[in-house]
Design an enzyme around this catalytic site. Structure first.
Site, mmCIF file in Angstrom:
data_model
loop_
_atom_site.group_PDB
_atom_site.id
_atom_site.type_symbol
_atom_site.label_atom_id
_atom_site.label_comp_id
_atom_site.label_asym_id
_atom_site.label_seq_id
_atom_site.Cartn_x
_atom_site.Cartn_y
_atom_site.Cartn_z
ATOM 1 N N GLU A 68 0.839 -1.064 0.150
ATOM 2 C CA GLU A 68 -0.037 -0.108 -0.137
ATOM 3 C C GLU A 68 0.832 1.154 0.099
ATOM 4 O O GLU A 68 1.964 1.243 0.607
ATOM 5 C CB GLU A 68 -0.789 0.145 1.148
ATOM 6 C CG GLU A 68 -1.943 -1.244 1.128
ATOM 7 C CD GLU A 68 -2.747 -1.029 2.604
ATOM 8 O OE1 GLU A 68 -2.640 -0.037 3.370
ATOM 9 O OE2 GLU A 68 -3.622 -1.662 2.828
ATOM 10 N N ASP A 99 -5.429 9.100 9.853
ATOM 11 C CA ASP A 99 -3.998 8.857 10.376
ATOM 12 C C ASP A 99 -3.441 9.626 11.474
ATOM 13 O O ASP A 99 -3.972 10.641 12.041
ATOM 14 C CB ASP A 99 -3.352 9.374 9.142
ATOM 15 C CG ASP A 99 -3.360 8.610 8.018
ATOM 16 O OD1 ASP A 99 -3.515 7.241 8.065
ATOM 17 O OD2 ASP A 99 -3.530 9.209 6.845
#
Length: 278
Positions: free
Chosen positions: A50, A61
């Site tokens: 990824e 995040d």
């Protein structure tokens, strides 16, 4: 249509083991070093890669991946350069699946149709777009599927049985189960809770289920991989990269090896999962 992701999971199923999925930010700490690191991942045991698309407001995040995105943006990384990175990787590796992960805004600005053509041409296999729910499938998901790209959806601990069919409706490649409630790097995955969640998701789909968020060590990776079709590690690899940089945040002679060595250790954990499950 069969993608590299489909092929890789079929191969791993024949081997009787789970996938090790790595995440790193494109362009971190600079475009050239980022390419070298990503080239090193398959040799170190990564089955699927990824690649984060740097964005200024990454709401899912934690601090480590936020900082990675800012380092990449400061180094001049763009979505166009991210696709160029994938294209450069493909010159030497035409087998390892590549998934771009991030947020819709940069793709929207780039232009959906142009992005899908360029991504497919560069060698991208799938997309994980954190902020596009199933209600917005017409925006990118359905065009991506039509273009031959897998669209990988996130399921979370709060995705109940009523919501799950909508989440899975146009998902392909694999399902990404977020093992914790919260941001990346915030907590450690609970393997028993993950086992129950994966079993529940599998009652709704035949797709592989990979688990991410909260996996930092080979031991946790092994425990998770014994219950799931794949274990995803991002923050720990991003931290290894960050810790190898100099005082100004620049790459050093240790940077590529720091990520590669941790990748190898985590990969061994995942590959040991079958024995742990028996």
């Amino acid at each position: 249509m069969t993608t590299r992701i489909d092929i890789r999971f079929a191969e791993l199923a024949k081997q009787g083991r789970s996938a090790f999925v790595t995440f790193l930010m494109a362009g971190d700490p600079d475009p050239a070093t980022s390419l070298e690191i990503i080239k090193a991942l398959p040799k170190s045991g990564a089955d699927v890669i990824e690649i984060g698309m740097p964005f200024t407001d990454p709401m899912a995040d934690g601090p480590s991946i936020q900082a990675a995105g800012l380092r990449a943006l400061k180094a001049g990384m763009t979505l166009k350069k991210t696709l160029e990175l994938v294209r450069s990787f493909r010159k030497d590796d035409n087998a390892t699946p590549i998934v771009l992960m991030g947020y819709y805004n940069p793709i929207y600005i780039y232009g959906v149709d142009k992005f899908l053509v360029d991504a497919r041409s560069a060698g991208v296999d799938g997309l994980i777009i954190v902020d596009l729910p199933p209600e917005e499938d017409d925006e990118l998901c359905l065009p991506a599927l039509k273009a031959g790209l897998n669209f990988i959806r996130l399921a979370t601990p709060t995705t109940d049985d009523k919501r799950l069919p909508a989440v899975l409706a146009n998902t392909s490649g694999f399902v990404y189960y977020v093992s914790i409630t919260g941001i990346t790097g915030a907590a450690t995955a609970d393997s028993s809770a993950v086992s129950e969640a994966v079993a529940r998701i599998k009652r709704h789909t035949k797709l592989p289920v990979c688990v991410g968020f909260g996996i930092r060590t080979p031991e946790t990776a092994r425990a998770i991989a014994s219950h799931a079709n794949g274990a995803v590690v991002g923050t720990a690899l991003v931290d290894a990269l960050k810790n190898s940089l100099d005082a100004e945040g620049r790459a050093t002679g240790k940077t590529v090896n720091a990520v590669a060595e941790l990748t190898a250790a985590l990969a061994q954990g995942v590959k040991g999962a079958r024995a742990a499950a028996e």
